[in-house]
Design an enzyme around this catalytic site. Structure first.
Site, PDB file in Angstrom:
ATOM      1  CE  LYS A 165      18.554  -8.992 -30.130  1.00  0.00           C
ATOM      2  NZ  LYS A 165      17.025  -8.240 -30.178  1.00  0.00           N
ATOM      3  CE1 TYR A 180      18.609 -13.425 -27.823  1.00  0.00           C
ATOM      4  CE2 TYR A 180      16.903 -12.335 -29.243  1.00  0.00           C
ATOM      5  CZ  TYR A 180      17.791 -12.207 -27.884  1.00  0.00           C
ATOM      6  OH  TYR A 180      17.848 -11.129 -27.332  1.00  0.00           O
TER       7      TYR A 180
HETATM    8  P1  NAD Z   1      12.494  -0.051 -25.164  1.00  0.00           P
HETATM    9  O1  NAD Z   1      11.514   0.811 -26.107  1.00  0.00           O
HETATM   10  O2  NAD Z   1      11.877  -0.544 -24.041  1.00  0.00           O
HETATM   11  O3  NAD Z   1      13.610   1.001 -24.695  1.00  0.00           O
HETATM   12  C1  NAD Z   1      14.026   2.129 -25.689  1.00  0.00           C
HETATM   13  C2  NAD Z   1      14.618   3.098 -24.802  1.00  0.00           C
HETATM   14  O4  NAD Z   1      15.101   3.981 -25.849  1.00  0.00           O
HETATM   15  C3  NAD Z   1      13.559   3.836 -24.332  1.00  0.00           C
HETATM   16  O5  NAD Z   1      13.899   4.367 -23.002  1.00  0.00           O
HETATM   17  C4  NAD Z   1      13.138   5.128 -25.092  1.00  0.00           C
HETATM   18  O6  NAD Z   1      12.728   6.266 -24.348  1.00  0.00           O
HETATM   19  C5  NAD Z   1      14.589   5.375 -25.738  1.00  0.00           C
HETATM   20  N1  NAD Z   1      14.716   5.773 -26.834  1.00  0.00           N
HETATM   21  C6  NAD Z   1      15.660   7.143 -27.253  1.00  0.00           C
HETATM   22  N2  NAD Z   1      15.524   7.476 -28.421  1.00  0.00           N
HETATM   23  C7  NAD Z   1      14.232   7.009 -28.951  1.00  0.00           C
HETATM   24  C8  NAD Z   1      13.720   7.216 -30.125  1.00  0.00           C
HETATM   25  N3  NAD Z   1      13.935   7.875 -30.937  1.00  0.00           N
HETATM   26  N4  NAD Z   1      12.530   6.485 -30.332  1.00  0.00           N
HETATM   27  C9  NAD Z   1      12.239   5.326 -29.341  1.00  0.00           C
HETATM   28  N5  NAD Z   1      12.811   5.398 -28.004  1.00  0.00           N
HETATM   29  C10 NAD Z   1      13.826   5.692 -27.865  1.00  0.00           C
HETATM   30  O7  NAD Z   1      13.306  -1.051 -25.948  1.00  0.00           O
HETATM   31  P2  NAD Z   1      13.843  -2.350 -25.224  1.00  0.00           P
HETATM   32  O8  NAD Z   1      13.256  -3.530 -25.541  1.00  0.00           O
HETATM   33  O9  NAD Z   1      14.557  -1.956 -24.204  1.00  0.00           O
HETATM   34  O10 NAD Z   1      15.063  -2.591 -26.473  1.00  0.00           O
HETATM   35  C11 NAD Z   1      16.180  -1.569 -26.483  1.00  0.00           C
HETATM   36  C12 NAD Z   1      17.406  -2.371 -27.066  1.00  0.00           C
HETATM   37  O11 NAD Z   1      17.961  -3.701 -26.541  1.00  0.00           O
HETATM   38  C13 NAD Z   1      17.119  -2.868 -28.781  1.00  0.00           C
HETATM   39  O12 NAD Z   1      18.389  -2.794 -29.557  1.00  0.00           O
HETATM   40  C14 NAD Z   1      16.620  -4.452 -28.589  1.00  0.00           C
HETATM   41  O13 NAD Z   1      17.165  -5.330 -29.648  1.00  0.00           O
HETATM   42  C15 NAD Z   1      17.781  -4.760 -27.384  1.00  0.00           C
HETATM   43  N6  NAD Z   1      17.149  -5.964 -26.630  1.00  0.00           N
HETATM   44  C16 NAD Z   1      17.867  -6.984 -26.272  1.00  0.00           C
HETATM   45  C17 NAD Z   1      17.355  -8.037 -25.521  1.00  0.00           C
HETATM   46  C18 NAD Z   1      18.472  -9.004 -25.309  1.00  0.00           C
HETATM   47  O14 NAD Z   1      18.087  -9.995 -24.308  1.00  0.00           O
HETATM   48  N7  NAD Z   1      19.738  -8.923 -25.499  1.00  0.00           N
HETATM   49  C19 NAD Z   1      16.109  -7.887 -25.070  1.00  0.00           C
HETATM   50  C20 NAD Z   1      15.356  -6.808 -25.632  1.00  0.00           C
HETATM   51  C21 NAD Z   1      15.929  -5.832 -26.026  1.00  0.00           C
END
Ligand code: NAD
Length: 442
Positions: free
Chosen positions: A188, A273
């Site tokens: 999401k 949420y």
């Molecule tokens: P994050 O920034 O920690 O991780 C994102 C990953 O994508 C990194 O490893 C990064 O290197 C990679 N990536 C690849 N291409 C990229 C680009 N062009 N620019 C930036 N990063 C790039 O983010 P996250 O917190 O892990 O979030 C990832 C997804 O998960 C999002 O869609 C977020 O909304 C979702 N999320 C959901 C929950 C949940 O509880 N369901 C919690 C946190 C995040």
């Protein structure tokens, strides 16, 4: 007759029940040998009286082993024993994007899964890929970069691709995964806007693969309990909901602060949420929204995306929801549902752990406030196992792509309302049956 005399009389007539045995042995401990030397204690020590029913071991892998019981029903029941499938019978997952959520929650959660297992990894960082694949025992041939990701189509171990990338990349990778013939679990918010969601749904339908949006709250026991209580009208008619999700942010260079990668600010990331959970617990769709948004002038965090959104939603039957989200305050993740004859309140409602559920009502003229201690589960494991169940048994997931699309339609209307300073109507959902598949077996 005293309680002890009553127990003694019972014990002459029949062997001690398990409950009586436990209550007596418990009392003798607490009272420091109250019954020491009595014929009753001698009987509780005998093999005959202490026997408990043997463990029951059903042949079906789906049914849990039921172990011998030794606790009384004065304490909460323990959860049923897990029913894991053998690793080679589980659905294989490729996780795309190894950032916070993947490394901190999803990969560890796979070890708590019963129907799902990690079989492949996709990352743009070869060093990270090498380290993580070593930690989780993933062979080199099952590690992919973003460039060679499409060749995952020929990897027979991979059934599901789980997209854990920045929001603005969800559309591209969902479509690429669908074209590779893999089922898709997408984090999401589903995308950056409703139009992108429609393209993603179309691509998955054309490729005949399943698409699920990872709304973990809909698989979380405290939130499911609230939904059930409202459905059964345990507190009478629901009148309004107050929901808030906030946290702080510090890095203006992170993708969450770039419009093209995030789609928006606090609203799609955490405000979602409040929106999705309110729709879920009420089982209703809003007919109108009215919103305001604010960003502190000059703060580089909010150059491209918003800081705060507050909005109201009108539901059928006159139910109102008042929601707020903010990227620049201490974290607060809660909601309260107010009904005619009571309220339900969850602290940490959208957090990974630590949900505290409380209720208030009046019984016999006395105000009763309760703390409802439902055991926690791993939300990520629950949602992945649900999707695996759908893949194995050809079912629609509970949180479909249409469910993700509906949130984006509402968020688009929230932004429009804030921009135009007026309420915005939401069209009725064309086919509500598409929002949800069958109830998950959790
Ligand atoms: P994050 O920034 O920690 O991780 C994102 C990953 O994508 C990194 O490893 C990064 O290197 C990679 N990536 C690849 N291409 C990229 C680009 N062009 N620019 C930036 N990063 C790039 O983010 P996250 O917190 O892990 O979030 C990832 C997804 O998960 C999002 O869609 C977020 O909304 C979702 N999320 C959901 C929950 C949940 O509880 N369901 C919690 C946190 C995040």
């Amino acid at each position: 007759m005293t309680e002890q005399q009553q127990h003694a009389a019972e014990s002459e007539a029949a062997p001690l029940s398990r409950k009586t045995f436990l209550s007596i042995s418990g009392k003798s401990l607490v009272a420091g040998g109250l019954l020491a030397g009595s014929p009753l204690l001698a009987q509780t020590r005998s093999d005959k009286a202490a026997k408990s029913p043997p463990a029951r071991i059903p042949a079906s892998p789906q049914e849990p082993i039921v172990l011998e019981q030794w606790k009384s029903d004065a304490d909460p029941a323990t959860a049923p024993t897990p029913t894991p499938l053998a690793p080679d019978q589980r659905v294989g997952y490729a996780v795309v994007g190894l950032g916070h959520l993947a490394l901190e929650e999803i990969l560890p959660a796979l070890s708590s899964c019963k129907k799902s297992r990690l079989v492949a990894l996709v990352s743009g960082n070869p060093e990270k890929l090498k380290k993580v694949s070593g930690q989780y025992g993933i062979a080199r041939e099952n590690c992919y970069s973003y460039q060679n990701f499409d060749s995952i189509s020929s990897n027979k171990l991979v059934d599901v691709v789980y997209i854990v990338l920045p929001n603005g990349l969800h559309k591209e990778y969902v479509i690429r995964a669908a074209k590779a013939g893999k089922h898709v679990l997408c984090e999401k918010p589903m995308a950056n806007n409703a139009e992108e969601c429609r393209d993603m749904i179309r691509a998955c339908e054309q490729a005949n693969v399943k698409l699920m949006i990872a709304y973990r709250i809909q698989y979380q026991p405290h939130n499911r309990y609230v939904r059930q209580q409202l459905k059964q009208q345990e507190f009478g008619t629901t009148r309004f909901v107050e929901a808030c999700n906030s946290q702080s942010s510090a890095n203006p260079d992170h993708w969450r602060h770039k419009k093209a990668l995030a789609g928006g600010g606090a609203l799609p990331d955490i405000g979602l949420y409040c929106l999705n959970t309110t729709r879920f617990i009420l089982g209703l769709e809003p007919t109108e929204v009215f919103a305001w948004q604010f960003s502190t002038a000059g703060n580089p965090l909010f150059k491209e995306v918003e800081e705060l959104v507050a909005w109201q939603m009108k539901f059928p039957g006159g139910i109102m929801a008042s929601c707020s989200t903010d990227y620049a305050v201490h974290e607060s993740r809660r909601y309260r549902v107010m009904a005619e004859r009571g309220w339900l309140d969850i602290e940490n409602a959208y957090a990974y752990h630590g949900q505290q559920l409380k209720s208030s009502t009046v019984k016999d003229g006395i105000k009763m406030q309760a703390s409802i201690n439902i055991p926690e589960t791993n939300q990520f494991a629950a949602e992945m196992d649900h999707f695996s169940d759908c893949v194995m048994n050809n079912k629609q997931p509970f949180t479909t792509g249409y469910e993700g699309l509906q949130d984006h339609i509402i968020m688009d209307a929230i932004y429009q309302s804030a921009r135009e300073g007026r309420p915005v109507k939401i069209d009725p959902v064309k086919d509500p049956s598409k929002l949800h598949g069958p109830e998950p077996e959790l």
